[in-house]
Design a protein around this motif. Sequence first.
Motif, PDB file in Angstrom:
ATOM      1  N   LYS A 380       0.819  -1.216   0.000  1.00 12.63           N
ATOM      2  CA  LYS A 380       0.000   0.000   0.000  1.00 12.63           C
ATOM      3  C   LYS A 380       0.853   1.266   0.000  1.00 12.63           C
ATOM      4  O   LYS A 380       0.464   2.281  -0.578  1.00 12.63           O
ATOM      5  N   SER A 381       2.004   1.205   0.658  1.00 12.74           N
ATOM      6  CA  SER A 381       2.848   2.396   0.755  1.00 12.74           C
ATOM      7  C   SER A 381       3.999   2.385  -0.243  1.00 12.74           C
ATOM      8  O   SER A 381       4.851   3.268  -0.221  1.00 12.74           O
ATOM      9  N   ALA A 382       4.048   1.379  -1.115  1.00 14.92           N
ATOM     10  CA  ALA A 382       5.136   1.271  -2.086  1.00 14.92           C
ATOM     11  C   ALA A 382       4.627   1.604  -3.485  1.00 14.92           C
ATOM     12  O   ALA A 382       3.432   1.744  -3.731  1.00 14.92           O
ATOM     13  N   LYS A 383       5.567   1.691  -4.417  1.00 19.22           N
ATOM     14  CA  LYS A 383       5.224   2.009  -5.798  1.00 19.22           C
ATOM     15  C   LYS A 383       4.750   0.744  -6.516  1.00 19.22           C
ATOM     16  O   LYS A 383       5.356  -0.310  -6.403  1.00 19.22           O
ATOM     17  N   VAL A 384       3.638   0.884  -7.229  1.00 16.04           N
ATOM     18  CA  VAL A 384       3.104  -0.224  -8.025  1.00 16.04           C
ATOM     19  C   VAL A 384       3.192   0.164  -9.492  1.00 16.04           C
ATOM     20  O   VAL A 384       2.661   1.186  -9.911  1.00 16.04           O
ATOM     21  N   ARG A 385       3.911  -0.654 -10.264  1.00 12.72           N
ATOM     22  CA  ARG A 385       4.081  -0.389 -11.696  1.00 12.72           C
ATOM     23  C   ARG A 385       3.365  -1.460 -12.500  1.00 12.72           C
ATOM     24  O   ARG A 385       3.040  -2.521 -11.984  1.00 12.72           O
ATOM     25  N   SER A 386       3.119  -1.162 -13.772  1.00 11.91           N
ATOM     26  CA  SER A 386       2.340  -2.072 -14.594  1.00 11.91           C
ATOM     27  C   SER A 386       2.948  -2.212 -15.973  1.00 11.91           C
ATOM     28  O   SER A 386       3.404  -1.228 -16.562  1.00 11.91           O
ATOM     29  N   LEU A 387       2.964  -3.435 -16.483  1.00  7.31           N
ATOM     30  CA  LEU A 387       3.478  -3.720 -17.821  1.00  7.31           C
ATOM     31  C   LEU A 387       2.613  -4.807 -18.450  1.00  7.31           C
ATOM     32  O   LEU A 387       2.459  -5.887 -17.890  1.00  7.31           O
ATOM     33  N   SER A 388       2.026  -4.518 -19.598  1.00  3.85           N
ATOM     34  CA  SER A 388       1.173  -5.481 -20.282  1.00  3.85           C
ATOM     35  C   SER A 388       1.832  -5.934 -21.576  1.00  3.85           C
ATOM     36  O   SER A 388       2.283  -5.099 -22.381  1.00  3.85           O
ATOM     37  N   PHE A 389       1.879  -7.235 -21.791  1.00  2.85           N
ATOM     38  CA  PHE A 389       2.513  -7.797 -22.987  1.00  2.85           C
ATOM     39  C   PHE A 389       1.475  -7.936 -24.106  1.00  2.85           C
ATOM     40  O   PHE A 389       1.007  -9.019 -24.417  1.00  2.85           O
ATOM     41  N   VAL A 390       1.137  -6.786 -24.658  1.00  2.00           N
ATOM     42  CA  VAL A 390       0.119  -6.710 -25.700  1.00  2.00           C
ATOM     43  C   VAL A 390       0.720  -6.021 -26.913  1.00  2.00           C
ATOM     44  O   VAL A 390       1.782  -5.396 -26.831  1.00  2.00           O
ATOM     45  N   PRO A 391       0.056  -6.120 -28.081  1.00  2.58           N
ATOM     46  CA  PRO A 391       0.543  -5.381 -29.246  1.00  2.58           C
ATOM     47  C   PRO A 391       0.556  -3.877 -28.937  1.00  2.58           C
ATOM     48  O   PRO A 391      -0.293  -3.393 -28.194  1.00  2.58           O
ATOM     49  N   PRO A 392       1.513  -3.115 -29.451  1.00  2.79           N
ATOM     50  CA  PRO A 392       2.524  -3.531 -30.432  1.00  2.79           C
ATOM     51  C   PRO A 392       3.802  -4.101 -29.817  1.00  2.79           C
ATOM     52  O   PRO A 392       4.691  -4.498 -30.547  1.00  2.79           O
ATOM     53  N   LEU A 393       3.888  -4.148 -28.485  1.00  5.11           N
ATOM     54  CA  LEU A 393       5.099  -4.688 -27.874  1.00  5.11           C
ATOM     55  C   LEU A 393       5.266  -6.171 -28.221  1.00  5.11           C
ATOM     56  O   LEU A 393       6.362  -6.629 -28.533  1.00  5.11           O
ATOM     57  N   ILE A 394       4.154  -6.918 -28.195  1.00  6.19           N
ATOM     58  CA  ILE A 394       4.191  -8.357 -28.447  1.00  6.19           C
ATOM     59  C   ILE A 394       3.156  -8.717 -29.511  1.00  6.19           C
ATOM     60  O   ILE A 394       2.009  -8.272 -29.451  1.00  6.19           O
ATOM     61  N   ASP A 395       3.569  -9.524 -30.473  1.00  6.16           N
ATOM     62  CA  ASP A 395       2.655 -10.081 -31.460  1.00  6.16           C
ATOM     63  C   ASP A 395       2.059 -11.348 -30.858  1.00  6.16           C
ATOM     64  O   ASP A 395       2.754 -12.352 -30.676  1.00  6.16           O
ATOM     65  N   THR A 396       0.775 -11.329 -30.525  1.00  7.16           N
ATOM     66  CA  THR A 396       0.180 -12.458 -29.810  1.00  7.16           C
ATOM     67  C   THR A 396       0.146 -13.738 -30.639  1.00  7.16           C
ATOM     68  O   THR A 396       0.115 -14.836 -30.083  1.00  7.16           O
ATOM     69  N   ALA A 397       0.144 -13.611 -31.974  1.00 13.59           N
ATOM     70  CA  ALA A 397       0.127 -14.798 -32.829  1.00 13.59           C
ATOM     71  C   ALA A 397       1.501 -15.434 -32.957  1.00 13.59           C
ATOM     72  O   ALA A 397       1.621 -16.632 -33.210  1.00 13.59           O
ATOM     73  N   ASN A 398       2.549 -14.639 -32.757  1.00 14.13           N
ATOM     74  CA  ASN A 398       3.921 -15.151 -32.865  1.00 14.13           C
ATOM     75  C   ASN A 398       4.787 -14.432 -31.822  1.00 14.13           C
ATOM     76  O   ASN A 398       5.644 -13.622 -32.152  1.00 14.13           O
ATOM     77  N   PRO A 399       4.565 -14.724 -30.545  1.00  9.97           N
ATOM     78  CA  PRO A 399       5.241 -13.970 -29.482  1.00  9.97           C
ATOM     79  C   PRO A 399       6.751 -14.202 -29.462  1.00  9.97           C
ATOM     80  O   PRO A 399       7.231 -15.308 -29.754  1.00  9.97           O
ATOM     81  N   ASP A 400       7.470 -13.157 -29.092  1.00  9.71           N
ATOM     82  CA  ASP A 400       8.915 -13.251 -28.880  1.00  9.71           C
ATOM     83  C   ASP A 400       9.122 -13.563 -27.398  1.00  9.71           C
ATOM     84  O   ASP A 400       9.164 -12.658 -26.557  1.00  9.71           O
ATOM     85  N   TRP A 401       9.228 -14.854 -27.079  1.00  2.32           N
ATOM     86  CA  TRP A 401       9.322 -15.257 -25.675  1.00  2.32           C
ATOM     87  C   TRP A 401      10.591 -14.731 -25.025  1.00  2.32           C
ATOM     88  O   TRP A 401      10.585 -14.368 -23.835  1.00  2.32           O
TER      89      TRP A 401
END
Length: 444
Positions: A380-401
């Motif tokens: 609650k008192s710390a920083k919460v960050r967020s990262l989603s592995f969705v396009p355009p960062l990741i191609d869901t049909a051919n993901p770069d693992w």
Amino acid sequence: MTMGAAMLWGVAHLAVERRRSGLALMVAYVLMLAGVLTVVTAYSANLLSLAVQPRWLTVLTVALVAIALAWTGVIVWSFVLVRPPRSDRIGRFLTTTLTVALCALILAPTAYATRIAYLSRDVVNTLFPSSADSTPIMAHDPWNGAERVQFLLLGGDSAPGRPGVRTDSMTVASVDTATGATTLFGLPRNLQRVPLPHGPARSRFPFGFTGAGTDTPGLLNEIFQYAEDHPDVVPGVPKGRRGPALLKETIGGILGVPVQYHVLVDMKGFAELVDAMGGVRVTIKDPIVYGRNREGLLPPGTRRLSGEEALWYGRSRTDSDDYVRMGRQKCLLNAVVKQAEPMTVINSFERLATAAKRTISTDLPRDVLPAVVELSQKVKSAKVRSLSFVPPLIDTANPDWGLIRDTVSDSLRDRPSTKTVPTREQPATTPKPDNPINLDAACG
């Protein structure tokens, strides 16, 4: 005098010159208050932790009942000593009424608190497995020496004509056990050809998960139910645990971090939780059409949603896509957490407890709950960050693992990623852990 005895034990006894019993009651009263104050002040930081331990809930219940019975006993005893004579009918009636009211004033809150403690104990015993059914925990170290612990947060959904559960919402919360600093990793439901962990699952799908036939396209959200339906891919794991076990290993492999625990919320039951807390207030940026025949509409603006409306807010993809829905789901969960204030929880505790038992499943063992509560206070008192592995960062049909694992590793080390995707697929708006998504802004 009876009222005075309720406020300070022994007053009535002293008034009728029963000094020994009066002084003894006063001493007992002072010791009781001192004990309560000591517990509240010295252990205030651990009270929430004690509230999720069945043994301590039982101790609390017994202590509350004992104190209440002793208190009402003193009140009745004091009344008997100082009650008016039989000839004073009005006086006796008034003092008797006052005594009954004082006893009720003591017993009613105690009965309610006892009920809350009983329900809490029942919820803990129902939702959380015993330590004998889970991974052993090192003495004095609930995280077994890990610097970070990962929780897989799942939103499960089912549909008519489609048996089983599909995990359409999947987020891993990686929490620093020392500071509470948290990074949320969001995985889209439609990742394809997901690599499964080594063993029977990898042997069956050596080139990535492809589903069970034409009706299952082989997406990440199908792995949970596939494991439940095919015991041989997770040998030795009982029904009900096969899905979480395979999905935790699979997602841990995708991210390159171990996933220790999971929590699954049934999205249909989620509506019960929202209704139990009196609805949830959110800001809607664009109109949200819902219903199988587009019969419903959530208009823009800030409004309080019922359970059914909140369910559609989090699941509707009409005129939008999976990634917009992922953002709304995060916004909804954030709003529920913020608005579940202590008084709201207490006032609706019985309904919330009933809904939680039907809606939530997890493999968090009971013994680790106090540590989870303590860790949540740090979060609650710390920083919460967020990262989603969705396009355009990741191609869901051919993901770069490899890119996913490197990005996770770099984000947990607080440094920029050393790998990049091709320029044409990576605009400046790609979410990064050091540029977190504002959940409220994402939803309007």
